[in-house]
Design an enzyme around this catalytic site. Structure first.
Site, PDB file in Angstrom:
ATOM      1  N   TRP A 279      -0.967 -14.888  -0.932  1.00  0.00           N
ATOM      2  CA  TRP A 279      -0.672 -15.128   0.481  1.00  0.00           C
ATOM      3  C   TRP A 279      -0.581 -16.633   0.772  1.00  0.00           C
ATOM      4  O   TRP A 279      -0.688 -17.056   1.905  1.00  0.00           O
ATOM      5  CB  TRP A 279      -1.765 -14.507   1.352  1.00  0.00           C
ATOM      6  CG  TRP A 279      -1.736 -13.011   1.387  1.00  0.00           C
ATOM      7  CD1 TRP A 279      -1.137 -12.218   2.325  1.00  0.00           C
ATOM      8  CD2 TRP A 279      -2.307 -12.107   0.435  1.00  0.00           C
ATOM      9  NE1 TRP A 279      -1.305 -10.890   2.019  1.00  0.00           N
ATOM     10  CE2 TRP A 279      -2.013 -10.779   0.873  1.00  0.00           C
ATOM     11  CE3 TRP A 279      -3.043 -12.262  -0.737  1.00  0.00           C
ATOM     12  CZ2 TRP A 279      -2.439  -9.652   0.161  1.00  0.00           C
ATOM     13  CZ3 TRP A 279      -3.445 -11.143  -1.433  1.00  0.00           C
ATOM     14  CH2 TRP A 279      -3.148  -9.855  -0.977  1.00  0.00           C
ATOM     15  N   CYS A 314       0.326  -6.982   1.063  1.00  0.00           N
ATOM     16  CA  CYS A 314      -0.125  -5.627   1.387  1.00  0.00           C
ATOM     17  C   CYS A 314       1.016  -4.621   1.455  1.00  0.00           C
ATOM     18  O   CYS A 314       0.898  -3.498   0.958  1.00  0.00           O
ATOM     19  CB  CYS A 314      -0.942  -5.632   2.680  1.00  0.00           C
ATOM     20  SG  CYS A 314       0.012  -5.894   4.190  1.00  0.00           S
ATOM     21  N   HIS A 371      -1.395  -4.985   8.836  1.00  0.00           N
ATOM     22  CA  HIS A 371      -1.869  -4.660   7.496  1.00  0.00           C
ATOM     23  C   HIS A 371      -1.337  -3.281   7.149  1.00  0.00           C
ATOM     24  O   HIS A 371      -1.297  -2.382   7.994  1.00  0.00           O
ATOM     25  CB  HIS A 371      -3.395  -4.695   7.418  1.00  0.00           C
ATOM     26  CG  HIS A 371      -3.920  -4.365   6.052  1.00  0.00           C
ATOM     27  ND1 HIS A 371      -3.411  -4.937   4.919  1.00  0.00           N
ATOM     28  CD2 HIS A 371      -4.896  -3.507   5.642  1.00  0.00           C
ATOM     29  CE1 HIS A 371      -4.044  -4.454   3.867  1.00  0.00           C
ATOM     30  NE2 HIS A 371      -4.955  -3.582   4.269  1.00  0.00           N
ATOM     31  N   ASP A 394      -6.103   2.270   0.174  1.00  0.00           N
ATOM     32  CA  ASP A 394      -5.618   0.902   0.373  1.00  0.00           C
ATOM     33  C   ASP A 394      -5.690   0.151  -0.946  1.00  0.00           C
ATOM     34  O   ASP A 394      -6.779  -0.073  -1.484  1.00  0.00           O
ATOM     35  CB  ASP A 394      -6.466   0.189   1.433  1.00  0.00           C
ATOM     36  CG  ASP A 394      -5.868  -1.138   1.877  1.00  0.00           C
ATOM     37  OD1 ASP A 394      -4.902  -1.598   1.233  1.00  0.00           O
ATOM     38  OD2 ASP A 394      -6.360  -1.711   2.863  1.00  0.00           O
ATOM     39  N   ASN A 434     -10.576  -0.446  14.585  1.00  0.00           N
ATOM     40  CA  ASN A 434     -11.253  -0.380  15.886  1.00  0.00           C
ATOM     41  C   ASN A 434     -12.401  -1.362  16.056  1.00  0.00           C
ATOM     42  O   ASN A 434     -13.223  -1.195  16.967  1.00  0.00           O
ATOM     43  CB  ASN A 434     -11.788   1.043  16.113  1.00  0.00           C
ATOM     44  CG  ASN A 434     -11.858   1.402  17.584  1.00  0.00           C
ATOM     45  OD1 ASN A 434     -11.189   0.788  18.422  1.00  0.00           O
ATOM     46  ND2 ASN A 434     -12.676   2.376  17.921  1.00  0.00           N
ATOM     47  N   ASP A 436     -14.688  -4.420  17.222  1.00  0.00           N
ATOM     48  CA  ASP A 436     -14.747  -5.312  18.380  1.00  0.00           C
ATOM     49  C   ASP A 436     -14.607  -6.753  17.904  1.00  0.00           C
ATOM     50  O   ASP A 436     -15.077  -7.105  16.812  1.00  0.00           O
ATOM     51  CB  ASP A 436     -16.073  -5.150  19.121  1.00  0.00           C
ATOM     52  CG  ASP A 436     -16.183  -3.821  19.850  1.00  0.00           C
ATOM     53  OD1 ASP A 436     -15.211  -3.045  19.807  1.00  0.00           O
ATOM     54  OD2 ASP A 436     -17.232  -3.561  20.450  1.00  0.00           O
ATOM     55  N   GLU A 491      -7.965   4.078  23.423  1.00  0.00           N
ATOM     56  CA  GLU A 491      -8.725   2.833  23.517  1.00  0.00           C
ATOM     57  C   GLU A 491      -9.404   2.709  24.870  1.00  0.00           C
ATOM     58  O   GLU A 491      -8.786   2.892  25.917  1.00  0.00           O
ATOM     59  CB  GLU A 491      -7.796   1.632  23.300  1.00  0.00           C
ATOM     60  CG  GLU A 491      -8.524   0.339  23.007  1.00  0.00           C
ATOM     61  CD  GLU A 491      -9.209   0.345  21.651  1.00  0.00           C
ATOM     62  OE1 GLU A 491     -10.459   0.401  21.630  1.00  0.00           O
ATOM     63  OE2 GLU A 491      -8.512   0.307  20.629  1.00  0.00           O
ATOM     64  N   GLU A 496     -13.869   7.087  22.552  1.00  0.00           N
ATOM     65  CA  GLU A 496     -13.645   5.987  21.607  1.00  0.00           C
ATOM     66  C   GLU A 496     -14.892   5.127  21.464  1.00  0.00           C
ATOM     67  O   GLU A 496     -15.311   4.760  20.362  1.00  0.00           O
ATOM     68  CB  GLU A 496     -12.454   5.147  22.079  1.00  0.00           C
ATOM     69  CG  GLU A 496     -12.089   3.981  21.163  1.00  0.00           C
ATOM     70  CD  GLU A 496     -12.749   2.666  21.580  1.00  0.00           C
ATOM     71  OE1 GLU A 496     -12.923   1.785  20.723  1.00  0.00           O
ATOM     72  OE2 GLU A 496     -13.089   2.546  22.776  1.00  0.00           O
ATOM     73  N   TYR A 567       0.634 -13.825   7.680  1.00  0.00           N
ATOM     74  CA  TYR A 567       0.435 -12.595   8.450  1.00  0.00           C
ATOM     75  C   TYR A 567      -0.978 -12.031   8.312  1.00  0.00           C
ATOM     76  O   TYR A 567      -1.398 -11.193   9.098  1.00  0.00           O
ATOM     77  CB  TYR A 567       1.469 -11.538   8.054  1.00  0.00           C
ATOM     78  CG  TYR A 567       1.159 -10.782   6.786  1.00  0.00           C
ATOM     79  CD1 TYR A 567       0.421  -9.604   6.817  1.00  0.00           C
ATOM     80  CD2 TYR A 567       1.612 -11.244   5.555  1.00  0.00           C
ATOM     81  CE1 TYR A 567       0.135  -8.911   5.662  1.00  0.00           C
ATOM     82  CE2 TYR A 567       1.341 -10.550   4.402  1.00  0.00           C
ATOM     83  CZ  TYR A 567       0.596  -9.387   4.455  1.00  0.00           C
ATOM     84  OH  TYR A 567       0.320  -8.708   3.303  1.00  0.00           O
TER      85      TYR A 567
END
Length: 737
Positions: A279, A314, A371, A394, A434, A436, A491, A496, A567
């Protein structure tokens, strides 16, 4: 007969008796039928097994490519001028996998031919079955059904013939010299990869051109990718990848183990896998990730050199992963998470730290503009009922799992419910979609040396995309499918938030960081105005709106900054920064602006044109602190691909690629690459002349399609000054008149 295979007879001789030992009677060699030839009917079986598109099957000497759990035909010819007699003759086929095949362990299929004319096969019980289909003086036709949980890979075959009345005689043994590929079979309900909505398998197993969504939340598009799983180089390369995984042969039929191994072996970090990640923007030692148009060339190079290929990112890892999965018969799709979190300490938060001067500090956590990973479809008997179906895997090396760089398979249902205790890597995927985002600023008066500023619960996982099954839009986005709901509830909804708190209870770090009390209401309200996209060559502004909600004036220390970024969120170049103090009047409203011109950002732009703006403010009277950031993209032009109205199989047709240089500077070292399975036999590269400022050019290229059908074509342009410019088209190939 086409596809017949030469056979070698294995002579079987008794061991000589040792001197002075007791002598036993030695059984005579059986007067059994002698094999002349055997055909695995590669083309006929391929049609029934949906493997006819594999180029290996269509070679002059076809290679059998079969799916487990489904019967296939075998035709045997004997030298004797009499038909095979099931009452008199014994016939046994032994299929073997791995170094030490064992029928009890499932790595050997021992098939004794039965006279069973019923239409129904025995239930799947882990064994292989065979029956006589037809026999005459010329040939004997058999039906063989492998176990539905047989290991995936290259199998070997030997045949034993004998006479039933001569039970003590040594059988005649013949070995098949060619490989037999056995794949997953998601069309068969007893296979762990079975997909009930079988029309979807036309996409998730059989489609060899697709899209990978890239870009930012505000500006994203589907980049075409040639998976090419049917190319003659791919299946051998996929088997080589599995061999390097060193999986026990007894678990090579388990899609859980196979998919986890693929996620490990597509990256090179541990086992000299397929691709080296890079990268940095410096790709002089290999191929720039943006220059790849598909997986075939990567896998071909990896298999031939036995060395990792340079370089991937990725979305390239994900493209290769889908190719391998689909080649093996494992349903798979590419998934893109726009605004993706990399949580390095299992806290379910991405923590952004700033020093006294509002400069960002590197903490290991990051937010990627996008991603890309994969999903594979399978049953999960190791989890409670309801957690099968799509599983996230992944192959991009971010964090280790069980000591190596691998990730998944993680049940999407487990991710959505916050079930962090379920295998594999569920918590990491929850953070990815998700987490925070919490902002901290250095403060010597704070207990831990940093004061918590503000937090965002809706910044990560803004949209999760994949290509819609059995829909293809060569130039637009009508084939985009939003699958965010599969990963998390709406969201900001109570469900959630409850999911996140449920996940946090299973993690010490998450309880420490995520379950913090919210900030009290502050005097000033800040808003960083988001940018959607900017055409390359245009200027842009950073705008921060500040509203004072109290009757006293306030003094602000504010920093505005614009940077080019890769990115994955890593800063490439600082483009412009402004800092200073100013007062805002009681109940006042002000807008701070910072203009950035093309001459300021163009020399510092990196691949994909990603930009990050951020603002940090401190209220001197109250110590209120605030930070925010936004990512957007400098949009590059597209390549226009013109295809003739009539393209005929096995005839040369001309293509036209048109591109306009959007910059006020000359482009040097220009190259155009294009690729398309069944339209081209290999990737084509055209070296081009320099392109002048704002000049439009057209380049011509040729294609000679190998067969009729509708296929995708992908093009990529690169130069020293402008990278990753893409285009695509659909090609409708007509049959030869």
């Amino acid at each position: 007969m086409p596809g017949e295979t030469a056979w070698s007879r294995v002579s079987v001789s008794p061991e000589p008796a040792a001197e002075h030992s007791t002598t036993f009677a030695v059984p005579a060699v059986s007067d059994a039928l002698t094999l002349s030839s055997l055909s695995l009917e590669a083309l006929r079986n391929a049609s029934a097994h949906r493997t006819r598109r594999f180029e290996l099957v269509r070679l002059s000497r076809p290679v059998p490519v079969l799916r487990r759990g489904q019967h296939f035909d075998v035709v045997i010819k004997f030298n004797e001028q009499r038909p095979f007699d099931l009452e008199k003759d014994s016939l046994r086929l032994v299929f073997s996998f791995g170094q030490n095949p064992n029928a009890v362990k499932g790595t050997q299929g021992v098939v004794s031919i039965l006279n069973d004319s019923s239409e129904c096969w025995p239930v799947h019980d882990g064994r292989w079955y065979g029956r006589l289909k037809n026999s005459d003086s010329n040939e004997t036709e058999l039906e063989i059904r492998p176990s539905a949980d047989a290991p995936i890979g290259v199998w070997r075959l030997k045949v034993e013939t004998g006479v039933k009345e001569e039970s003590s005689a040594i059988p005649k043994v013949y070995e098949h010299k060619e490989q037999i590929y056995l794949l997953f079979n998601p069309w068969v309900k007893d296979d762990a990869t079975f997909m009930e909505k079988q029309a979807l398998l036309d996409e998730y197993v059989l489609q060899d051109v697709g899209k990978i969504w890239v870009g930012t939340y505000q500006s994203h598009w589907g980049r075409q990718w040639v998976f090419g799983q049917f190319d003659k180089a791919v299946l051998p390369a996929a088997m080589f990848v599995l061999e390097r995984a060193n999986l026990d042969p007894t678990i090579r039929g388990n899609p859980i183990a196979i998919s986890r191994a693929i996620s490990k072996l597509v990256n090179s970090n541990d086992d000299a896998g397929v691709l080296v990640g890079n990268w940095s923007g410096n790709y002089a030692a290999g191929t720039a990730p943006g220059a790849w148009t598909g997986s075939v060339k990567i896998l071909e190079q990896y298999h031939s050199t036995k060395q990792p290929v340079q370089f991937g990112q990725c979305w390239v890892f994900a493209g290769v992963t889908t190719t391998i999965c689909r080649a093996l018969g494992l349903p798979s799709r590419v998934v893109t998470n726009l605004v993706s979190a990399h949580d390095s300490n299992a806290s379910l938060t991405v923590d952004k730290y700033f020093d006294y001067n509002s400069r960002p500090l590197d903490t290991g956590d990051s937010i990627w503009n996008f991603h890309v990973w994969n999903e594979a479809w399978m049953a999960r008997p190791d989890l409670p009922k309801g957690y099968g179906g799509w599983q996230a895997i992944d192959a991009t090396p971010q964090e280790t799992s069980d000591g190596v760089y691998q990730c998944g398979p993680a049940s999407l249902q487990a991710i959505r419910q916050g079930s962090v205790g379920f295998k594999y890597d569920v918590q990491f995927l929850i953070s990815s979609v998700n987490a925070d985002v919490v902002y901290w600023k250095q403060d010597p008066t704070a207990e831990i040396g940093y004061r918590r500023m503000n937090a965002s619960t809706a910044e990560v996982g803004r949209k999760i995309l994949t290509k819609q099954a059995n829909v293809f839009d060569a130039t637009g986005q009508a084939d985009m499918e939003d699958i965010t709901w599969l990963y998390k509830a709406k969201e900001g909804s109570q469900l959630e938030r409850s999911t996140m708190y449920n996940a946090a209870r299973g993690s010490t770090n998450a309880r420490r960081y995520l379950l913090q009390p919210g900030e009290a209401r502050e005097d000033l309200v800040f808003t960083l105005n988001d940018l959607d996209k900017i055409n390359v060559g245009d200027k842009f502004e950073i705008n921060v709106t500040i509203k004072n909600e109290v009757d006293d004036a306030r003094t602000l220390d504010v920093t505005l900054c614009a940077s080019s970024v890769y990115y994955n969120g890593v800063e490439a170049n600082l483009i412009k920064k402004a800092a200073g103090k100013f007062k805002i009047r009681p109940r006042g409203r002000d807008v701070l602006r910072l203009e950035v011109t093309p001459t300021e950002y163009l020399p510092k732009l990196v691949e994909y044109g990603m930009m990050k703006i951020f603002a940090v403010a401190t209220v001197l009277e109250t110590k209120q602190t605030w930070a925010a950031e936004d990512d957007f993209q400098i949009v590059k032009p597209k390549i226009s691909v013109k295809v003739p109205e009539k393209v005929v199989a096995k005839q040369v047709s001309s293509l036209e690629f048109t591109l306009k240089n959007p910059l006020k500077t000359t482009l040097h070292n220009c190259k155009l690459q294009y690729e398309g399975p069944h339209v081209l036999t290999s990737n084509v590269t055209i070296d081009m002349d320099d392109i002048g400022p704002e000049e439009e050019i057209t380049v011509k290229g040729d294609v000679t399609p190998v067969r009729k059908g509708k296929f995708g074509l992908v093009a990529v342009f690169s130069s020293d000054e402008l990278h990753d410019v893409t285009g695509s088209a659909s090609v409708e190939v007509q049959p030869v008149a």
